[in-house]
Motif scaffolding. Sequence first.
Motif, PDB file in Angstrom:
ATOM      1  N   ASN A 195     -52.379 -44.181 -40.639  1.00 39.69           N
ATOM      2  CA  ASN A 195     -53.157 -43.743 -39.574  1.00 39.69           C
ATOM      3  C   ASN A 195     -52.688 -43.608 -38.240  1.00 39.69           C
ATOM      4  N   VAL A 196     -51.332 -43.704 -37.985  1.00 40.11           N
ATOM      5  CA  VAL A 196     -50.603 -43.019 -36.968  1.00 40.11           C
ATOM      6  C   VAL A 196     -50.498 -41.710 -37.043  1.00 40.11           C
ATOM      7  N   PHE A 197     -50.313 -41.051 -38.011  1.00 42.90           N
ATOM      8  CA  PHE A 197     -50.194 -39.728 -38.439  1.00 42.90           C
ATOM      9  C   PHE A 197     -51.411 -39.094 -38.160  1.00 42.90           C
ATOM     10  N   LEU A 198     -52.479 -39.542 -38.541  1.00 43.00           N
ATOM     11  CA  LEU A 198     -53.927 -38.997 -38.746  1.00 43.00           C
ATOM     12  C   LEU A 198     -54.218 -38.963 -37.036  1.00 43.00           C
ATOM     13  N   HIS A 199     -53.800 -39.938 -36.359  1.00 46.00           N
ATOM     14  CA  HIS A 199     -53.993 -39.893 -34.906  1.00 46.00           C
ATOM     15  C   HIS A 199     -53.308 -38.619 -34.147  1.00 46.00           C
ATOM     16  N   MET A 200     -52.057 -38.674 -34.672  1.00 49.04           N
ATOM     17  CA  MET A 200     -51.259 -37.670 -34.061  1.00 49.04           C
ATOM     18  C   MET A 200     -51.940 -36.251 -34.209  1.00 49.04           C
TER      19      MET A 200
ATOM     20  N   TRP B  41     -55.294 -34.908 -30.130  1.00 46.69           N
ATOM     21  CA  TRP B  41     -55.376 -33.857 -29.052  1.00 46.69           C
ATOM     22  C   TRP B  41     -56.286 -32.752 -29.391  1.00 46.69           C
ATOM     23  N   PRO B  42     -56.735 -32.457 -30.716  1.00 47.08           N
ATOM     24  CA  PRO B  42     -57.785 -31.562 -30.915  1.00 47.08           C
ATOM     25  C   PRO B  42     -59.149 -32.111 -30.422  1.00 47.08           C
ATOM     26  N   ILE B  43     -59.254 -33.209 -30.354  1.00 45.32           N
ATOM     27  CA  ILE B  43     -60.594 -33.983 -29.629  1.00 45.32           C
ATOM     28  C   ILE B  43     -60.441 -33.651 -28.131  1.00 45.32           C
ATOM     29  N   VAL B  44     -59.435 -33.684 -27.664  1.00 49.73           N
ATOM     30  CA  VAL B  44     -59.323 -33.458 -26.146  1.00 49.73           C
ATOM     31  C   VAL B  44     -59.761 -31.971 -26.037  1.00 49.73           C
ATOM     32  N   PHE B  45     -59.095 -30.969 -26.813  1.00 51.30           N
ATOM     33  CA  PHE B  45     -59.409 -29.589 -26.681  1.00 51.30           C
ATOM     34  C   PHE B  45     -60.777 -29.321 -26.968  1.00 51.30           C
ATOM     35  N   SER B  46     -61.438 -29.844 -28.210  1.00 50.11           N
ATOM     36  CA  SER B  46     -62.596 -29.540 -28.194  1.00 50.11           C
ATOM     37  C   SER B  46     -63.617 -29.982 -27.297  1.00 50.11           C
TER      38      SER B  46
ATOM     39  N   ALA C 196     -66.925 -26.545 -31.444  1.00 51.16           N
ATOM     40  CA  ALA C 196     -66.614 -27.649 -30.844  1.00 51.16           C
ATOM     41  C   ALA C 196     -66.988 -29.008 -31.440  1.00 51.16           C
ATOM     42  N   VAL C 197     -68.398 -29.025 -31.659  1.00 48.72           N
ATOM     43  CA  VAL C 197     -68.895 -30.004 -32.430  1.00 48.72           C
ATOM     44  C   VAL C 197     -68.392 -30.227 -33.677  1.00 48.72           C
ATOM     45  N   ALA C 198     -68.349 -29.056 -34.527  1.00 53.13           N
ATOM     46  CA  ALA C 198     -67.622 -29.352 -35.733  1.00 53.13           C
ATOM     47  C   ALA C 198     -66.157 -29.925 -35.833  1.00 53.13           C
ATOM     48  N   ALA C 199     -65.529 -29.370 -34.963  1.00 52.05           N
ATOM     49  CA  ALA C 199     -64.075 -29.883 -34.722  1.00 52.05           C
ATOM     50  C   ALA C 199     -64.019 -31.353 -34.477  1.00 52.05           C
ATOM     51  N   GLN C 200     -64.824 -31.898 -33.520  1.00 54.29           N
ATOM     52  CA  GLN C 200     -65.375 -33.237 -33.066  1.00 54.29           C
ATOM     53  C   GLN C 200     -65.531 -34.223 -34.606  1.00 54.29           C
ATOM     54  N   LEU C 201     -66.534 -33.737 -35.169  1.00 51.33           N
ATOM     55  CA  LEU C 201     -66.936 -34.282 -36.545  1.00 51.33           C
ATOM     56  C   LEU C 201     -65.636 -34.567 -37.426  1.00 51.33           C
ATOM     57  N   ILE C 202     -64.859 -33.446 -37.726  1.00 51.64           N
ATOM     58  CA  ILE C 202     -63.647 -33.587 -38.490  1.00 51.64           C
ATOM     59  C   ILE C 202     -62.722 -34.449 -37.939  1.00 51.64           C
ATOM     60  N   CYS C 203     -62.213 -34.369 -36.711  1.00 50.27           N
ATOM     61  CA  CYS C 203     -61.507 -35.224 -36.128  1.00 50.27           C
ATOM     62  C   CYS C 203     -61.620 -36.697 -35.991  1.00 50.27           C
TER      63      CYS C 203
END
Length: 202
Positions: A25-30, A34-39, A121-128
């Motif tokens: 879970n820690v790895f998945l958050h790492m 930040w991609p959530i921030v970017f998108s 951006a929405v696709a990235a949000q959904l994936i992340c």
Amino acid sequence: MGKVGLFDLEKHFAFYGAYHSNPINVFLHMLFVWPIVFSTLILLYFTPPLFNLPNLGFSPFGYNVDLVLNIGFFLGLVSASFYIAFDKKAGFLAALLNFCCWVSSSYVAGRLGFSLAWKVAVAAQLICWTGQFIGHGVFEKRAPALLDNLFQAFLMAPFFVLLEALQMFCGYEPYPGFHEKVQAKVDSEIKEWKAKNQKKSS
């Protein structure tokens, strides 16, 4: 020495750590925070400017970038200020990453245009977000922190992920004994949470 009140880093990081104790879970958050921030900044690029000022245009490495002082810039500024207030060294690095995300997301959004940028951006949000919920549901087996503390989930998560990475790969801590004290609080919070769950199930 730790700070108190709103800027008590030990308290906040222990709260975060209690929801992120499983290594996967820690790895998945790492991987995904930040991609959530970017998108998110890509989406916010198209919001109107907050001030009646011309856009800041510059050309790093020959690429034209229009920087808009809008809500994305404001949120990044607020976040960066919090990060530095919590810890100057790690906070400055987080603030620099925030700035880089703002500049690079502005470039990507400007190049893609409104329609395509939103789709990407929405696709990235959904994936992340899906990746993070899988991390909590499958590996951590605990609901994410956003259900208990939105401040932690949205404003502080990028900083805590960075701080966790700095600890893991560089052995960094804001001051001597920080991680030992945080781990004791994390263990206590997890123990308390498990005890509450046992009471509910019995």
